[in-house]
Motif scaffolding. Structure first.
Motif, PDB file in Angstrom:
ATOM      1  N   LEU A  56     -22.368  10.487 -52.705  1.00 49.34           N
ATOM      2  CA  LEU A  56     -20.898  10.474 -53.883  1.00 49.34           C
ATOM      3  C   LEU A  56     -20.059   8.753 -53.980  1.00 49.34           C
ATOM      4  N   LEU A  57     -20.188   8.923 -55.561  1.00 47.06           N
ATOM      5  CA  LEU A  57     -18.718   7.514 -55.198  1.00 47.06           C
ATOM      6  C   LEU A  57     -18.018   8.193 -55.951  1.00 47.06           C
ATOM      7  N   LEU A  58     -16.363   8.514 -54.866  1.00 51.59           N
ATOM      8  CA  LEU A  58     -15.356   8.591 -54.905  1.00 51.59           C
ATOM      9  C   LEU A  58     -14.599   8.048 -56.136  1.00 51.59           C
ATOM     10  N   VAL A  59     -14.127   8.525 -56.697  1.00 48.26           N
ATOM     11  CA  VAL A  59     -13.123   7.786 -57.797  1.00 48.26           C
ATOM     12  C   VAL A  59     -11.379   7.971 -57.916  1.00 48.26           C
ATOM     13  N   VAL A  60     -10.949   7.186 -57.301  1.00 46.48           N
ATOM     14  CA  VAL A  60      -9.785   7.550 -57.670  1.00 46.48           C
ATOM     15  C   VAL A  60      -8.175   6.312 -58.513  1.00 46.48           C
ATOM     16  N   HIS A  61      -8.576   5.460 -58.578  1.00 50.88           N
ATOM     17  CA  HIS A  61      -7.029   4.747 -59.168  1.00 50.88           C
ATOM     18  C   HIS A  61      -7.225   4.660 -60.578  1.00 50.88           C
ATOM     19  N   PRO A  62      -6.498   4.702 -61.230  1.00 51.47           N
ATOM     20  CA  PRO A  62      -6.023   5.059 -62.553  1.00 51.47           C
ATOM     21  C   PRO A  62      -7.039   4.638 -63.943  1.00 51.47           C
ATOM     22  N   ASP A  63      -7.034   2.628 -63.124  1.00 52.69           N
ATOM     23  CA  ASP A  63      -7.759   2.304 -64.128  1.00 52.69           C
ATOM     24  C   ASP A  63      -9.807   2.322 -64.302  1.00 52.69           C
ATOM     25  N   HIS A  64     -10.111   3.135 -62.771  1.00 51.95           N
ATOM     26  CA  HIS A  64     -11.259   3.601 -62.572  1.00 51.95           C
ATOM     27  C   HIS A  64     -11.729   5.114 -63.113  1.00 51.95           C
ATOM     28  N   VAL A  65     -10.803   5.836 -63.292  1.00 53.39           N
ATOM     29  CA  VAL A  65     -10.665   6.799 -63.677  1.00 53.39           C
ATOM     30  C   VAL A  65     -10.664   6.834 -65.371  1.00 53.39           C
ATOM     31  N   ARG A  66      -9.741   5.604 -65.812  1.00 54.34           N
ATOM     32  CA  ARG A  66      -9.969   5.799 -67.747  1.00 54.34           C
ATOM     33  C   ARG A  66     -10.963   5.243 -67.431  1.00 54.34           C
ATOM     34  N   HIS A  67     -11.811   3.975 -67.155  1.00 51.91           N
ATOM     35  CA  HIS A  67     -13.253   3.656 -67.656  1.00 51.91           C
ATOM     36  C   HIS A  67     -14.228   4.639 -67.431  1.00 51.91           C
ATOM     37  N   ILE A  68     -14.336   4.945 -67.275  1.00 55.87           N
ATOM     38  CA  ILE A  68     -15.387   6.485 -66.285  1.00 55.87           C
ATOM     39  C   ILE A  68     -14.973   7.849 -67.732  1.00 55.87           C
ATOM     40  N   ASN A  69     -13.545   8.357 -67.920  1.00 62.24           N
ATOM     41  CA  ASN A  69     -13.233   9.139 -68.864  1.00 62.24           C
ATOM     42  C   ASN A  69     -13.574   8.224 -70.703  1.00 62.24           C
ATOM     43  N   VAL A  70     -13.203   7.405 -70.616  1.00 65.95           N
ATOM     44  CA  VAL A  70     -13.146   6.949 -71.854  1.00 65.95           C
ATOM     45  C   VAL A  70     -13.269   6.077 -72.702  1.00 65.95           C
ATOM     46  N   THR A  71     -13.311   4.610 -71.353  1.00 61.18           N
ATOM     47  CA  THR A  71     -13.989   3.405 -72.126  1.00 61.18           C
ATOM     48  C   THR A  71     -15.003   3.085 -71.941  1.00 61.18           C
ATOM     49  N   GLY A  72     -15.906   3.459 -70.760  1.00 60.42           N
ATOM     50  CA  GLY A  72     -17.239   3.934 -70.283  1.00 60.42           C
ATOM     51  C   GLY A  72     -18.073   5.068 -70.481  1.00 60.42           C
ATOM     52  N   ARG A  73     -16.761   5.721 -71.206  1.00 60.81           N
ATOM     53  CA  ARG A  73     -17.520   7.599 -71.216  1.00 60.81           C
ATOM     54  C   ARG A  73     -18.936   7.556 -71.601  1.00 60.81           C
ATOM     55  N   GLU A  74     -19.492   6.691 -72.424  1.00 59.05           N
ATOM     56  CA  GLU A  74     -21.023   6.760 -72.771  1.00 59.05           C
ATOM     57  C   GLU A  74     -22.096   7.128 -71.503  1.00 59.05           C
ATOM     58  N   SER A  75     -21.214   5.977 -70.738  1.00 57.62           N
ATOM     59  CA  SER A  75     -22.215   5.970 -69.407  1.00 57.62           C
ATOM     60  C   SER A  75     -22.092   6.953 -68.599  1.00 57.62           C
ATOM     61  N   TYR A  76     -21.338   7.650 -68.557  1.00 55.29           N
ATOM     62  CA  TYR A  76     -21.206   9.425 -67.993  1.00 55.29           C
ATOM     63  C   TYR A  76     -21.259  10.750 -69.143  1.00 55.29           C
ATOM     64  N   ASP A  77     -21.727  11.542 -68.284  1.00 54.96           N
ATOM     65  CA  ASP A  77     -21.852  12.956 -68.834  1.00 54.96           C
ATOM     66  C   ASP A  77     -21.792  13.961 -67.758  1.00 54.96           C
ATOM     67  N   LYS A  78     -21.731  14.982 -67.678  1.00 51.32           N
ATOM     68  CA  LYS A  78     -22.027  16.014 -66.959  1.00 51.32           C
ATOM     69  C   LYS A  78     -23.503  16.538 -66.808  1.00 51.32           C
ATOM     70  N   GLY A  79     -24.285  15.771 -66.042  1.00 52.12           N
ATOM     71  CA  GLY A  79     -25.433  15.848 -65.814  1.00 52.12           C
ATOM     72  C   GLY A  79     -25.927  17.374 -64.721  1.00 52.12           C
ATOM     73  N   GLU A  80     -26.751  15.963 -63.700  1.00 43.14           N
ATOM     74  CA  GLU A  80     -27.592  16.995 -62.245  1.00 43.14           C
ATOM     75  C   GLU A  80     -25.808  18.326 -61.881  1.00 43.14           C
ATOM     76  N   SER A  81     -24.894  17.527 -61.490  1.00 41.70           N
ATOM     77  CA  SER A  81     -23.877  17.670 -60.949  1.00 41.70           C
ATOM     78  C   SER A  81     -23.562  19.220 -61.332  1.00 41.70           C
ATOM     79  N   TYR A  82     -23.689  20.094 -62.204  1.00 42.18           N
ATOM     80  CA  TYR A  82     -23.453  20.899 -63.491  1.00 42.18           C
ATOM     81  C   TYR A  82     -24.547  22.313 -63.593  1.00 42.18           C
ATOM     82  N   ASP A  83     -25.808  21.837 -63.269  1.00 37.67           N
ATOM     83  CA  ASP A  83     -27.054  22.366 -63.224  1.00 37.67           C
ATOM     84  C   ASP A  83     -26.863  23.861 -61.770  1.00 37.67           C
ATOM     85  N   VAL A  84     -26.435  23.870 -61.487  1.00 37.64           N
ATOM     86  CA  VAL A  84     -25.687  24.968 -60.112  1.00 37.64           C
ATOM     87  C   VAL A  84     -25.362  25.989 -61.487  1.00 37.64           C
ATOM     88  N   LEU A  85     -23.581  25.252 -61.971  1.00 40.97           N
ATOM     89  CA  LEU A  85     -22.809  26.242 -62.849  1.00 40.97           C
ATOM     90  C   LEU A  85     -23.904  26.803 -64.257  1.00 40.97           C
TER      91      LEU A  85
END
Length: 459
Positions: A56-85
Motif C-alpha cells: 500500500l502507498l500511504l498518502v498524507v501530504h495535501p500536495d499528494h492528496v491534490r494530485h491523486i484526487n484532482v490534478t492527476g485524477r485520470e490515473s486513479y480510480d476505485k479499482g480492486e480495492s473496492y471489489d469487496v464492496l
C-alpha cells in the motif's frame, strides 16, 4: 516531519515492511488506525507499506492528496480495492462505479444533491429530530441512566434516509433495515481488517447472518420499486427513489435499470445514515470534553433560535455551530482513509507509481499534519473562521474526499448535521458516563471500541 518530497528514483521512496508478528503486535497495541499513525509519524508523508503479499502507498501530504484526487485524477480510480464492496454490499452504484458508468450516474444524480437541492429535505430533518427530542424528554432526560450515543444517532439518521429516499414510515421497518445494513457493514469491515479471510461460501455464523441481512434489504428495496410501478406515476411520492426512477440519461434517453436502482438505494441508505451518525456521536463527545466550546455554541443557539426550531435562514445565522461541525469532521472523520487505485502508470513528486498500485489517502493524518494545523489534536472551531479557512491549503481537509469523486451526499450530510446539532444542543447537554474512557478505532469507519455511553440532561 520530513516528507519524502522531490526525489528522483523509486529507491528513495520510504518503505516499511513489518513482519507479520510485528504488524500483529502493532495493531494489537495501538489498533489499526493508531498503527498507521505511527507509521506516518516515523516514515513520513509518502510511504510504501508492505504487508505480506500486499503493498500500500500511504498518502498524507495535501500536495499528494491534490494530485491523486484532482490534478492527476485520470490515473486513479476505485479499482480492486473496492471489489469487496461491489460484490457484497453496494453493487455498481454511485460509490463504487468507475469510468463512463460512474460519469453517467454522477451527471444524472448530482442535481439532487446540490446545496439548494438538499434543502427540500429540511422538513424531514426537522421532523425526525423533533421526534428524537420528544423521546429523549420522555424516556432519558435526567434519568441518570446513560444511552449509547451511536445507537441513538444511528436510529435518527436511518429514519431520515428512509423518509428522504423511500418515503416510508420508520417503526419496525426502520429497525429491521437499519440493523440489517449495520450487520452487512460490520461483516465487510471485519473481512477487510481481520487477520484471517474466510471465504463467503463457508457457512459460518457471520456469513449466514450477512446473507440473511442482504436478502432482507434487497428484497425490501425491490418491493418498494414494484409497489411504485403498480400505481400511476402522478401518485409517486417526491423522494429520491422517484427521482432515480423517472430521470432519463441525457445521452441514451434511457431510465436507470432496476438492478442499478437497487444498488443506489442500498448505497444511499448504507452510506447516508452511518457516516452522519458517527459524526454526530463524536460531536456530542467533543462538546462534553470542551466546555468553553459548548458554552459558546449554546450562547449562539439561544440568541438566534430562542424556543423555536430553526429555519433555513436561521442556519445562516449559526456560523459557530457549523464551525463546530467542521472541526468534528477534521478530528473525527467518519471515513479516516480511502483508497484510490492507480489505473495507469503515474509519477508523484518524482516517484514512479506503477499501474495497479493501491494508494491509501490517509485523511485522518492529513487533518493532523503539523505543517497545516496548529496544535492539531486540540478541538478548536475557530480554525473555521472564514479568513483562517481561506488561508489554509485547500487540500489539507477532505473528510468527504475531494475532487470529482467527492462524496455525492456531502451537502445532504452537512445540512442534516447542522440542523440536528442546533436542535439537540438547544435542548440538551450530553455528558460522558463518569469514568468512561473511549477507545477510538477504525473498523471500516471511525468508531469507539467500548462505546459512547452518555447521560442526557436538560438545559
Amino acid at each position: 516531519m520530513n516528507p519524502a518530497l522531490s526525489v528522483d528514483t523509486p529507491r528513495t521512496l520510504r518503505e516499511y515492511a513489518p513482519s507479520t508478528l510485528e504488524m500483529l503486535k502493532g495493531v494489537r497495541r495501538e489498533g489499526f488506525l493508531g498503527w498507521l499513525m505511527s507509521i506516518w509519524r516515523q516514515h513520513g508523508d509518502l510511504t510504501r507499506v508492505r504487508m505480506g503479499s500486499q503493498s500500500l502507498l500511504l498518502v498524507v501530504h495535501p500536495d499528494h492528496v491534490r494530485h491523486i484526487n484532482v490534478t492527476g485524477r485520470e490515473s486513479y480510480d476505485k479499482g480492486e480495492s473496492y471489489d469487496v464492496l461491489r460484490e457484497l454490499l453496494l453493487g455498481n452504484g454511485i460509490v463504487t462505479a468507475t469510468g463512463d458508468d460512474w460519469r453517467r450516474q454522477r451527471k444524472l444524480m448530482a442535481p439532487f444533491f446540490t446545496p439548494r437541492g438538499v434543502e427540500k429535505f429540511f422538513p424531514i430533518f426537522l421532523s425526525d429530530t423533533q421526534q428524537l427530542i420528544e423521546r429523549w424528554r420522555s424516556q432519558h432526560q435526567g434519568s441518570g441512566h446513560p444511552v449509547e450515543m451511536l445507537d441513538e444517532m444511528m436510529q435518527v439518521t436511518a429514519a431520515v434516509i428512509l423518509h428522504s429516499v423511500f418515503s416510508t414510515d420508520s417503526g419496525d421497518t426502520l429497525l429491521r433495515i437499519k440493523n440489517s445494513i449495520e450487520t452487512m457493514i460490520s461483516h465487510i469491515s471485519g473481512m477487510r481488517t481481520g487477520p484471517v479471510q474466510v471465504p463467503q461460501w463457508v457457512p459460518t455464523p457471520g456469513n449466514l447472518r450477512f446473507r440473511r441481512a442482504r436478502k432482507l434489504v434487497t428484497a425490501y428495496i425491490r418491493e418498494l420499486i414494484a409497489r411504485r410501478r403498480a400505481i400511476p406515476t402522478e401518485q409517486w411520492p417526491d423522494d429520491l427513489l422517484t427521482k432515480l426512477m423517472t430521470t432519463k440519461d441525457e445521452e441514451t434517453g434511457t431510465l436507470m435499470a432496476e438492478q442499478l436502482l437497487v444498488d443506489n438505494g442500498l448505497t444511499m441508505f448504507a452510506a447516508g445514515h452511518e457516516t452522519t451518525a458517527r459524526t454526530l456521536s463524536f460531536l456530542w463527545y467533543a462538546l462534553s470534553q470542551n466546555p468553553e466550546v459548548e458554552r459558546r455554541l449554546h450562547a449562539e443557539l439561544d440568541a438566534v433560535l430562542g424556543e423555536a426550531p430553526p429555519t433555513i435562514n436561521d442556519l445562516k445565522k449559526l456560523p459557530y455551530t457549523l464551525q463546530v461541525v467542521k472541526e468534528v469532521l477534521r478530528l473525527y472523520p467518519a471515513a479516516p482513509m480511502y483508497a484510490r487505485d492507480a489505473v495507469a502508470d503515474d509519477e508523484l513528486d518524482g516517484i514512479r507509481i506503477p499501474a495497479g498500485t493501491r494508494t491509501i489517502v490517509f485523511s485522518y493524518a492529513t487533518h493532523r499534519h503539523p505543517e497545516f494545523w496548529d496544535e492539531p489534536e486540540r478541538f478548536e472551531p475557530d480554525r473555521w473562521l472564514p479568513e483562517r479557512e481561506a488561508a489554509r491549503h485547500a487540500h489539507a481537509y477532505h473528510p468527504f474526499a475531494i475532487g470529482p469523486r467527492i462524496c455525492l451526499g456531502n451537502n445532504f450530510s452537512l445540512l442534516e448535521t447542522h440542523v440536528m446539532a442546533a436542535m439537540l444542543a438547544r435542548r440538551f447537554k450530553l455528558r460522558l458516563k463518569p469514568g468512561h474512557v473511549p477507545r477510538i478505532e477504525m473498523s471500516g469507519t471511525l468508531g469507539v471500541r467500548n462505546g459512547l455511553p452518555m447521560l442526557i440532561e436538560a438545559r
